[in-house]
Scaffold this motif. Structure first.
Motif, PDB file in Angstrom:
ATOM      1  N   ASP A  74      10.843  70.361  52.610  1.00 22.12           N
ATOM      2  CA  ASP A  74      11.246  71.765  52.556  1.00 22.12           C
ATOM      3  C   ASP A  74      10.160  72.568  53.254  1.00 22.12           C
ATOM      4  O   ASP A  74       9.319  72.008  53.944  1.00 22.12           O
ATOM      5  CB  ASP A  74      11.561  72.238  51.130  1.00 22.12           C
ATOM      6  CG  ASP A  74      10.357  72.238  50.201  1.00 22.12           C
ATOM      7  OD1 ASP A  74       9.210  72.211  50.673  1.00 22.12           O
ATOM      8  OD2 ASP A  74      10.567  72.288  48.975  1.00 22.12           O
ATOM      9  N   HIS A  99      20.045  68.281  51.968  1.00 22.93           N
ATOM     10  CA  HIS A  99      19.285  68.750  50.811  1.00 22.93           C
ATOM     11  C   HIS A  99      19.525  70.250  50.674  1.00 22.93           C
ATOM     12  O   HIS A  99      19.757  70.948  51.663  1.00 22.93           O
ATOM     13  CB  HIS A  99      17.792  68.460  50.980  1.00 22.93           C
ATOM     14  CG  HIS A  99      17.489  67.004  50.943  1.00 22.93           C
ATOM     15  ND1 HIS A  99      17.218  66.274  52.077  1.00 22.93           N
ATOM     16  CD2 HIS A  99      17.441  66.136  49.919  1.00 22.93           C
ATOM     17  CE1 HIS A  99      17.008  65.019  51.738  1.00 22.93           C
ATOM     18  NE2 HIS A  99      17.136  64.903  50.428  1.00 22.93           N
ATOM     19  N   PHE A 100      19.480  70.729  49.446  1.00 20.39           N
ATOM     20  CA  PHE A 100      19.748  72.141  49.151  1.00 20.39           C
ATOM     21  C   PHE A 100      18.603  72.697  48.317  1.00 20.39           C
ATOM     22  O   PHE A 100      18.289  72.163  47.262  1.00 20.39           O
ATOM     23  CB  PHE A 100      21.062  72.275  48.375  1.00 20.39           C
ATOM     24  CG  PHE A 100      21.459  73.700  48.111  1.00 20.39           C
ATOM     25  CD1 PHE A 100      22.278  74.373  49.002  1.00 20.39           C
ATOM     26  CD2 PHE A 100      21.004  74.376  46.984  1.00 20.39           C
ATOM     27  CE1 PHE A 100      22.642  75.691  48.776  1.00 20.39           C
ATOM     28  CE2 PHE A 100      21.361  75.689  46.747  1.00 20.39           C
ATOM     29  CZ  PHE A 100      22.185  76.352  47.640  1.00 20.39           C
ATOM     30  N   LYS A 101      17.965  73.756  48.803  1.00 21.38           N
ATOM     31  CA  LYS A 101      16.852  74.403  48.099  1.00 21.38           C
ATOM     32  C   LYS A 101      17.357  75.689  47.477  1.00 21.38           C
ATOM     33  O   LYS A 101      17.842  76.577  48.170  1.00 21.38           O
ATOM     34  CB  LYS A 101      15.716  74.696  49.079  1.00 21.38           C
ATOM     35  CG  LYS A 101      14.554  75.488  48.511  1.00 21.38           C
ATOM     36  CD  LYS A 101      13.559  74.605  47.823  1.00 21.38           C
ATOM     37  CE  LYS A 101      12.406  75.392  47.261  1.00 21.38           C
ATOM     38  NZ  LYS A 101      11.133  74.934  47.705  1.00 21.38           N
ATOM     39  N   CYS A 102      17.278  75.780  46.152  1.00 28.70           N
ATOM     40  CA  CYS A 102      17.688  77.002  45.450  1.00 28.70           C
ATOM     41  C   CYS A 102      16.557  78.019  45.537  1.00 28.70           C
ATOM     42  O   CYS A 102      15.413  77.720  45.166  1.00 28.70           O
ATOM     43  CB  CYS A 102      18.029  76.694  43.993  1.00 28.70           C
ATOM     44  SG  CYS A 102      18.499  78.169  43.058  1.00 28.70           S
ATOM     45  N   THR A 108      14.949  71.514  44.645  1.00 31.62           N
ATOM     46  CA  THR A 108      15.593  70.955  45.821  1.00 31.62           C
ATOM     47  C   THR A 108      16.484  69.810  45.376  1.00 31.62           C
ATOM     48  O   THR A 108      16.024  68.873  44.728  1.00 31.62           O
ATOM     49  CB  THR A 108      14.550  70.460  46.842  1.00 31.62           C
ATOM     50  OG1 THR A 108      13.683  71.547  47.187  1.00 31.62           O
ATOM     51  CG2 THR A 108      15.220  69.939  48.094  1.00 31.62           C
ATOM     52  N   LEU A 134      19.536  73.138  53.426  1.00 29.54           N
ATOM     53  CA  LEU A 134      20.274  74.381  53.257  1.00 29.54           C
ATOM     54  C   LEU A 134      19.589  75.203  52.166  1.00 29.54           C
ATOM     55  O   LEU A 134      19.020  74.642  51.233  1.00 29.54           O
ATOM     56  CB  LEU A 134      21.724  74.100  52.856  1.00 29.54           C
ATOM     57  CG  LEU A 134      22.552  73.317  53.860  1.00 29.54           C
ATOM     58  CD1 LEU A 134      23.904  72.950  53.263  1.00 29.54           C
ATOM     59  CD2 LEU A 134      22.734  74.115  55.124  1.00 29.54           C
ATOM     60  N   TRP A 135      19.667  76.514  52.277  1.00 29.45           N
ATOM     61  CA  TRP A 135      19.068  77.424  51.302  1.00 29.45           C
ATOM     62  C   TRP A 135      20.153  78.254  50.641  1.00 29.45           C
ATOM     63  O   TRP A 135      21.154  78.597  51.269  1.00 29.45           O
ATOM     64  CB  TRP A 135      18.119  78.387  52.020  1.00 29.45           C
ATOM     65  CG  TRP A 135      16.901  77.733  52.544  1.00 29.45           C
ATOM     66  CD1 TRP A 135      16.785  76.948  53.645  1.00 29.45           C
ATOM     67  CD2 TRP A 135      15.612  77.795  51.977  1.00 29.45           C
ATOM     68  NE1 TRP A 135      15.507  76.530  53.804  1.00 29.45           N
ATOM     69  CE2 TRP A 135      14.753  77.041  52.790  1.00 29.45           C
ATOM     70  CE3 TRP A 135      15.096  78.423  50.856  1.00 29.45           C
ATOM     71  CZ2 TRP A 135      13.404  76.905  52.519  1.00 29.45           C
ATOM     72  CZ3 TRP A 135      13.758  78.287  50.593  1.00 29.45           C
ATOM     73  CH2 TRP A 135      12.917  77.525  51.420  1.00 29.45           C
ATOM     74  N   CYS A 138      21.771  77.658  43.560  1.00 29.42           N
ATOM     75  CA  CYS A 138      22.477  76.525  42.965  1.00 29.42           C
ATOM     76  C   CYS A 138      23.480  77.018  41.907  1.00 29.42           C
ATOM     77  O   CYS A 138      23.416  78.168  41.458  1.00 29.42           O
ATOM     78  CB  CYS A 138      21.476  75.544  42.332  1.00 29.42           C
ATOM     79  SG  CYS A 138      20.646  76.140  40.848  1.00 29.42           S
TER      80      CYS A 138
END
Length: 144
Positions: A74, A99-102, A108, A134-135, A138
């Motif tokens: 990240d 991957h998704f970062k809140c 993540t 992606l940001w 969540c």
């Protein structure tokens, strides 16, 4: 009859060519049921006081090398780790997922069901690794 958790940990480590030491068992246990990637500090906190930091980071390194964990990138300089998919093996990670970062909770997540889109590179460029982050917010933070 279900396999006891301790035996399942030992079997997982053995399948990946690792001896089931107490530290390896504890680190692997820290990832069981964890929905987001963990930093070394997160794992150290989960293991409690007295955790030998050098042993912990050697364990993390061997887990990555043996296909149990993958590193998650990240924007920070903090290395995070997440459990690999069943297809991973020593030296061959098949975690080609998003991957998704809140931005609220800062966790993540691996979105294993979302593949990284194909990218055609111009001549003379060869990709060795793919990271796709992606940001946003969540589902748990949206509900709060």
């Amino acid at each position: 009859m279900p396999v006891p958790a301790a035996d399942a940990l030992a079997q997982t480590l053995s399948r990946h060519g690792l001896r089931p030491t107490p530290t390896r068992r504890a680190v692997l246990q820290a990832f069981r049921g964890q929905p987001y990637a963990l930093s070394g500090a997160d794992i150290e906190k989960a293991l409690g006081p007295g955790t030998d930091r050098i042993t912990l980071y050697r364990t993390l390194k061997s887990f990555v090398e043996q296909g149990l964990l993958h590193r998650v990138a990240d924007e920070t300089d903090v290395v995070r780790y997440a459990a690999c998919s069943i297809e991973c093996s020593p030296g061959a990670h098949f975690d080609n997922h998003v991957h998704f970062k809140c931005e609220v909770c800062q966790h993540t997540y691996c979105l294993s069901q979302v593949a990284i889109p194909a990218v055609t590179l111009p001549g003379r460029f060869v990709a060795q690794r793919r990271d796709y982050l992606l940001w946003g917010t969540c589902g748990q933070c949206q509900a709060a």
